[in-house]
Design an enzyme around this catalytic site. Structure first.
Site, mmCIF file in Angstrom:
data_model
loop_
_atom_site.group_PDB
_atom_site.id
_atom_site.type_symbol
_atom_site.label_atom_id
_atom_site.label_comp_id
_atom_site.label_asym_id
_atom_site.label_seq_id
_atom_site.Cartn_x
_atom_site.Cartn_y
_atom_site.Cartn_z
ATOM 1 N N GLU A 1 -15.274 -10.385 -1.912
ATOM 2 C CA GLU A 1 -15.398 -10.759 -3.158
ATOM 3 C C GLU A 1 -15.651 -12.442 -3.415
ATOM 4 O O GLU A 1 -16.405 -12.861 -4.102
ATOM 5 C CB GLU A 1 -14.183 -10.508 -4.068
ATOM 6 C CG GLU A 1 -14.177 -8.918 -4.405
ATOM 7 C CD GLU A 1 -12.745 -8.410 -4.719
ATOM 8 O OE1 GLU A 1 -11.853 -8.716 -4.222
ATOM 9 O OE2 GLU A 1 -12.604 -7.846 -5.950
ATOM 10 N N GLU B 1 -9.692 -1.618 -0.917
ATOM 11 C CA GLU B 1 -8.523 -1.604 -1.853
ATOM 12 C C GLU B 1 -8.133 -0.092 -2.283
ATOM 13 O O GLU B 1 -6.904 -0.070 -2.300
ATOM 14 C CB GLU B 1 -8.906 -2.358 -2.980
ATOM 15 C CG GLU B 1 -9.077 -4.022 -2.655
ATOM 16 C CD GLU B 1 -10.522 -4.295 -2.744
ATOM 17 O OE1 GLU B 1 -11.178 -3.614 -2.196
ATOM 18 O OE2 GLU B 1 -10.614 -5.658 -2.645
HETATM 19 N N1 CAA Z 1 -3.097 -9.327 4.121
HETATM 20 C C1 CAA Z 1 -1.953 -9.871 5.004
HETATM 21 N N2 CAA Z 1 -2.279 -9.851 6.316
HETATM 22 C C2 CAA Z 1 -3.212 -9.254 7.031
HETATM 23 C C3 CAA Z 1 -4.227 -8.763 6.232
HETATM 24 C C4 CAA Z 1 -4.326 -8.893 4.744
HETATM 25 N N3 CAA Z 1 -5.183 -8.601 3.930
HETATM 26 N N4 CAA Z 1 -5.194 -8.388 7.167
HETATM 27 C C5 CAA Z 1 -4.620 -8.667 8.338
HETATM 28 N N5 CAA Z 1 -3.576 -9.364 8.358
HETATM 29 C C6 CAA Z 1 -2.628 -9.706 9.315
HETATM 30 C C7 CAA Z 1 -1.849 -8.360 9.844
HETATM 31 O O1 CAA Z 1 -0.836 -8.088 9.005
HETATM 32 C C8 CAA Z 1 -1.661 -8.937 11.206
HETATM 33 O O2 CAA Z 1 -0.362 -9.692 11.215
HETATM 34 P P1 CAA Z 1 0.651 -9.784 12.447
HETATM 35 O O3 CAA Z 1 -0.018 -10.105 13.714
HETATM 36 O O4 CAA Z 1 1.887 -10.625 11.864
HETATM 37 O O5 CAA Z 1 0.983 -8.263 12.420
HETATM 38 C C9 CAA Z 1 -2.680 -9.977 11.819
HETATM 39 O O6 CAA Z 1 -3.336 -10.210 10.187
HETATM 40 C C10 CAA Z 1 -3.720 -9.220 12.547
HETATM 41 O O7 CAA Z 1 -4.064 -8.029 12.059
HETATM 42 P P2 CAA Z 1 -4.129 -6.638 12.771
HETATM 43 O O8 CAA Z 1 -3.070 -6.649 13.794
HETATM 44 O O9 CAA Z 1 -4.206 -5.684 11.932
HETATM 45 O O10 CAA Z 1 -5.879 -6.827 13.336
HETATM 46 P P3 CAA Z 1 -6.764 -5.498 13.730
HETATM 47 O O11 CAA Z 1 -7.781 -6.149 14.316
HETATM 48 O O12 CAA Z 1 -6.018 -4.564 14.458
HETATM 49 O O13 CAA Z 1 -7.147 -5.139 12.380
HETATM 50 C C11 CAA Z 1 -7.974 -5.359 9.875
HETATM 51 C C12 CAA Z 1 -7.856 -5.909 11.443
HETATM 52 C C13 CAA Z 1 -8.669 -4.029 10.235
HETATM 53 C C14 CAA Z 1 -8.665 -6.278 9.220
HETATM 54 C C15 CAA Z 1 -6.600 -4.650 9.696
HETATM 55 O O14 CAA Z 1 -5.822 -5.726 9.768
HETATM 56 C C16 CAA Z 1 -6.774 -4.507 8.101
HETATM 57 O O15 CAA Z 1 -7.033 -3.267 7.964
HETATM 58 N N6 CAA Z 1 -6.208 -5.458 7.156
HETATM 59 C C17 CAA Z 1 -6.358 -5.237 5.621
HETATM 60 C C18 CAA Z 1 -7.817 -5.053 5.176
HETATM 61 C C19 CAA Z 1 -7.450 -4.740 3.616
HETATM 62 O O16 CAA Z 1 -7.214 -3.800 3.318
HETATM 63 N N7 CAA Z 1 -7.980 -5.936 2.700
HETATM 64 C C20 CAA Z 1 -7.953 -5.835 1.382
HETATM 65 C C21 CAA Z 1 -6.819 -6.349 0.696
HETATM 66 S S1 CAA Z 1 -6.538 -5.984 -0.933
HETATM 67 C C22 CAA Z 1 -7.490 -7.031 -1.554
HETATM 68 O O17 CAA Z 1 -8.095 -7.893 -1.047
HETATM 69 C C23 CAA Z 1 -7.352 -7.225 -3.311
HETATM 70 C C24 CAA Z 1 -8.127 -8.114 -3.908
HETATM 71 O O18 CAA Z 1 -9.183 -7.886 -4.611
HETATM 72 C C25 CAA Z 1 -7.868 -9.406 -3.943
#
Ligand code: CAA
Length: 259
Positions: free
Chosen positions: A113, A133
């Site tokens: 976004e 999301e």
């Molecule tokens: N918020 C907070 N922390 C996050 C994050 C997020 N969106 N995405 C990743 N992190 C953190 C993880 O918690 C992790 O922290 P720790 O090492 O302390 O555990 C670190 O970043 C590394 O992440 P992963 O270990 O999960 O790394 P990966 O390579 O296995 O996976 C990923 C990467 C696919 C991006 C996975 O982290 C993921 O699915 N993240 C969430 C993505 C998501 O759903 N985003 C949408 C958020 S909601 C939103 O954006 C609403 C809006 O409109 C504002």
């Protein structure tokens, strides 16, 4: 400009703003949004910055809104967080200078976004985009239901936001989500090349061009066309218009002064 969650540098008219929470994959929290908002105010007022590039660095653009924060939020907290997000993102969208998103790796949720607020998006071959999301029990809240639908159309927007699945760089190119896909090691070179071209254009004309397109996306066709006519004529009161056309007639390169 010194920030905790952002890095800023500028050179030869080009500002580069880098999201900088690498341990959290540049997840966007309140501190980053406040800093982004302040950075955009500074960039808007800085005449040395003609064009802005927003990037997340070489590995990830941004993994979206900070889920660690949002997981404990109630409606009121979510409302003020997303209001802060819109305030900062709107400053990117409305900056009176061109903004390029240079995307490497994942641009998810709020990260995607944020890129939608930029005027031009280019990405590296390893980039992926998603609005995941729905998988968290929410919907995109930082413009994804609106800016994404306007950019790629409601059909593809619904496909991406309802399924929440990632798409790769080539698909993003096909949908018009990005203008160009380049090898990872060429991303910043290409972004700077585009920025340098834009920095040499007449800034006043670029400013009203951006306004006319953005305004036109939100109003009916007649209002958009009326706005275009007005600002087209207005540009004939600028020195840059005189210089641009004089240089053409004299078969030389124009030198624009931003007046
Ligand atoms: N918020 C907070 N922390 C996050 C994050 C997020 N969106 N995405 C990743 N992190 C953190 C993880 O918690 C992790 O922290 P720790 O090492 O302390 O555990 C670190 O970043 C590394 O992440 P992963 O270990 O999960 O790394 P990966 O390579 O296995 O996976 C990923 C990467 C696919 C991006 C996975 O982290 C993921 O699915 N993240 C969430 C993505 C998501 O759903 N985003 C949408 C958020 S909601 C939103 O954006 C609403 C809006 O409109 C504002």
């Amino acid at each position: 400009m010194e920030f905790k969650t952002l890095l800023f540098e500028k050179d030869a008219g080009i500002g580069i703003l880098t999201l900088n929470r690498p341990k959290q994959l540049n997840a966007i929290n309140g501190e980053m949004l406040t800093e982004l908002s302040n950075a955009m105010d500074n960039i808007a007022a800085d005449d040395e910055v003609k064009v802005l590039i927003i990037t997340g660095g070489e590995k990830v653009f941004a993994a979206g809104g900070d889920i660690a924060f949002m997981s404990g939020a109630d409606s009121l907290t979510a409302e003020s967080f997303i209001a802060l997000c819109h305030q900062a993102f709107d400053k990117v969208a409305n900056l009176e200078k061109p903004v390029i998103a240079a995307i490497a790796g994942m641009a998810l949720g709020g990260g995607c976004e944020l890129s939608l607020c930029c005027d031009i998006r280019i990405c590296s071959e390893n980039a992926t985009f998603a609005q995941p999301e729905i998988n968290l029990g929410i919907i995109p809240g930082a413009g994804g239901t609106q800016r994404l639908a306007r950019l790629i159309g409601p059909g593809w927007c619904k496909y991406l936001t309802m399924l929440g699945d990632p798409i790769d760089a080539d698909t993003a190119l096909r949908l018009g989500l990005v203008a160009k896909v380049v090898p990872p090691d060429q991303l910043m070179t290409e972004a700077k090349k585009i920025a340098a071209k834009l920095a040499a254009k007449p800034p006043g004309a670029l400013r009203v061009l951006k306004k006319a397109i953005n305004y036109g996306m939100n109003v009916d066709l007649a209002s958009g066309l009326a706005f275009e006519q007005k600002v087209f004529a207005l540009l004939f009161s600028t020195q840059d218009q005189k210089e641009g056309m004089k240089a053409f007639m004299e078969k030389r390169k124009p030198v624009y002064k931003g007046r």
